[in-house]
Motif scaffolding. Sequence first.
Motif, mmCIF file in Angstrom:
data_model
loop_
_atom_site.group_PDB
_atom_site.id
_atom_site.type_symbol
_atom_site.label_atom_id
_atom_site.label_comp_id
_atom_site.label_asym_id
_atom_site.label_seq_id
_atom_site.Cartn_x
_atom_site.Cartn_y
_atom_site.Cartn_z
ATOM 1 N N LYS A 116 -10.014 1.736 2.195
ATOM 2 C CA LYS A 116 -8.535 1.738 3.011
ATOM 3 C C LYS A 116 -8.845 1.934 4.516
ATOM 4 N N ALA B 274 0.825 -1.050 -0.194
ATOM 5 C CA ALA B 274 0.104 -0.227 -0.066
ATOM 6 C C ALA B 274 1.071 1.140 0.011
ATOM 7 N N TYR C 257 -4.120 -4.710 -3.248
ATOM 8 C CA TYR C 257 -4.467 -3.407 -2.929
ATOM 9 C C TYR C 257 -4.108 -2.323 -4.191
ATOM 10 N N TRP D 256 -0.136 -4.765 3.643
ATOM 11 C CA TRP D 256 -1.284 -5.591 4.059
ATOM 12 C C TRP D 256 -0.976 -6.950 4.255
ATOM 13 N N GLU E 238 -6.801 2.669 -3.630
ATOM 14 C CA GLU E 238 -7.404 3.076 -2.348
ATOM 15 C C GLU E 238 -8.432 1.941 -2.008
ATOM 16 N N LYS E 239 -8.352 0.812 -2.713
ATOM 17 C CA LYS E 239 -9.211 -0.364 -2.308
ATOM 18 C C LYS E 239 -8.319 -1.778 -1.947
ATOM 19 N N LEU E 240 -8.909 -2.277 -1.051
ATOM 20 C CA LEU E 240 -8.172 -3.678 -0.612
ATOM 21 C C LEU E 240 -9.116 -4.832 -0.840
#
Length: 512
Positions: free
Chosen positions: A361, A287, A332, A292, A335-337
């Motif tokens: 996030k 990230a 990631y 993560w 801004e999305k996991l």
Amino acid sequence: MSEELNCTCQCARAESWCLYHETPLCVTCKFENTHKACPKKTVSTMVNFPITDSRRDLYEECKKIYTPVLEMEKNISIFTEKKPRLVNESLEAIFRKFRDQLKSLQDETVYCVSETESECIRNCNEFKSIANKLLNGIGEIMKDLCEDTLDVGRTEEQVNGYKKVANTKLKGLDKCDIEYRIGLKIARLLDPENIQTLRRAILESTLVESLFPVTITNSGIQFIRNFDAANPYTSEKTPVISGCTVLYTGTIVLIDKANSSIKFFSENGVFQNDIKTDSRPYDIACAELGIWVSFPRLLVSHVRFYLDVGSRFKDTSMQIDVKNGKCFGVEYGGEKLVVSCKISWCKIFGSPRWRFCVFGKDGTLLQIVEKDKLGKSFYMSDGYFNFCPYRDQILFLSASGKAKQFQMTGPSSLEHLSLLDFKKSQRYKMSTLVSSGGAIITCHKKYKLSLTCTYKTVIHLIGSGKSRKTSVRFHGENPGPMCCDVRSRTIIVCEQPSIFTDRGKTVYVYKF
């Protein structure tokens, strides 16, 4: 002095002291690279140095200011070497596909490049002048402190003044960065209408490929090295690598689930350090500010965030509990996991059924994707997948060995990527794959030769067109977790663990 001193570089008779390193210098080594940035003023070896009285604290404060100012001067040199020509070339590549829609914006950005160049040169000259004055002034104070010629109280005021100026200029050093200033000005030109135009261009054209230009050289893919993923400083179990990534610094990060640790290696495969975890980790994703890591084996399966603090990763205790199955793969971007979650086992074929959970996030659950538009479930291989944030697409390897693509925006769709089907033969089967943006896709195929009954594994690399591809034989036996870093043109391939050998601890590095 009661005895003659020799310098540390030439072993010759020393005539002075280095005020920064506090080491004796001869006439020659004073001009060596080691001391070329040290204070020009020196102290004779006849002076009782290093100082040991009450002036010592103030002297150390001078050194603390001198060090970051040296770094500031070094960064200024780097900024002055940056040329806007490369930025112009990148802009030309980006705007080539939709020049008609953004012609006016392009004219303004080219003007920004020219204007920013002059502005940054002025800033660089100003900062360089200030840095030189600071270095000379601090050097004078350091010399005077050793020769006992100044009042300490007055000198302390001068030191505090230099410290304040240095801190202020260090915070504003980005004013000298041409790329940063150009990016800032261009961002201000993008009104909402232009942003929508850019998004449409990203989704409908080959802009992603232009953002990550990949050229396959005549040498193709080259094997660089392989290294042992074991910690050389401790006795531990044979590593089992289940996830890997490459940081922007070039550091290789491995997930060793056998030893419940996150391991860090240099680009050359030298062990740096590791983080011990309270449970077995499985996969990893980079990230903006850290990494993560997924933990599927705990009572509550979750994904945990580790903050990058000066190249040392710290457990922030920020975690996202995954209540929709056991989490395994993580990706990631934008801004999305995105997390792949195993939710059940198919009773007939024994293949696990999967769903994709999309989080913001901040940990907010945004979307759960469990079936395609035809109502079919996802059957993946080991839970590994790739997420392209520019197009909201997921690329994964199905349990049948076929590569599939799923788009999460609008009506969900599922399709085979024909560009991965190199040959129509039952002898060929993908064992793992990875994509990097929209520029390249790399995959592995393992196949048996009909006459000899042996097998080999080939790494295939495909550029933005079918004609742009190359391959090389994998130097291990069973390819496992893999990652690709476009910036450093590096492909990392980890060996799958085997009950008969300990090859699961071996990591292979390739360049393209």
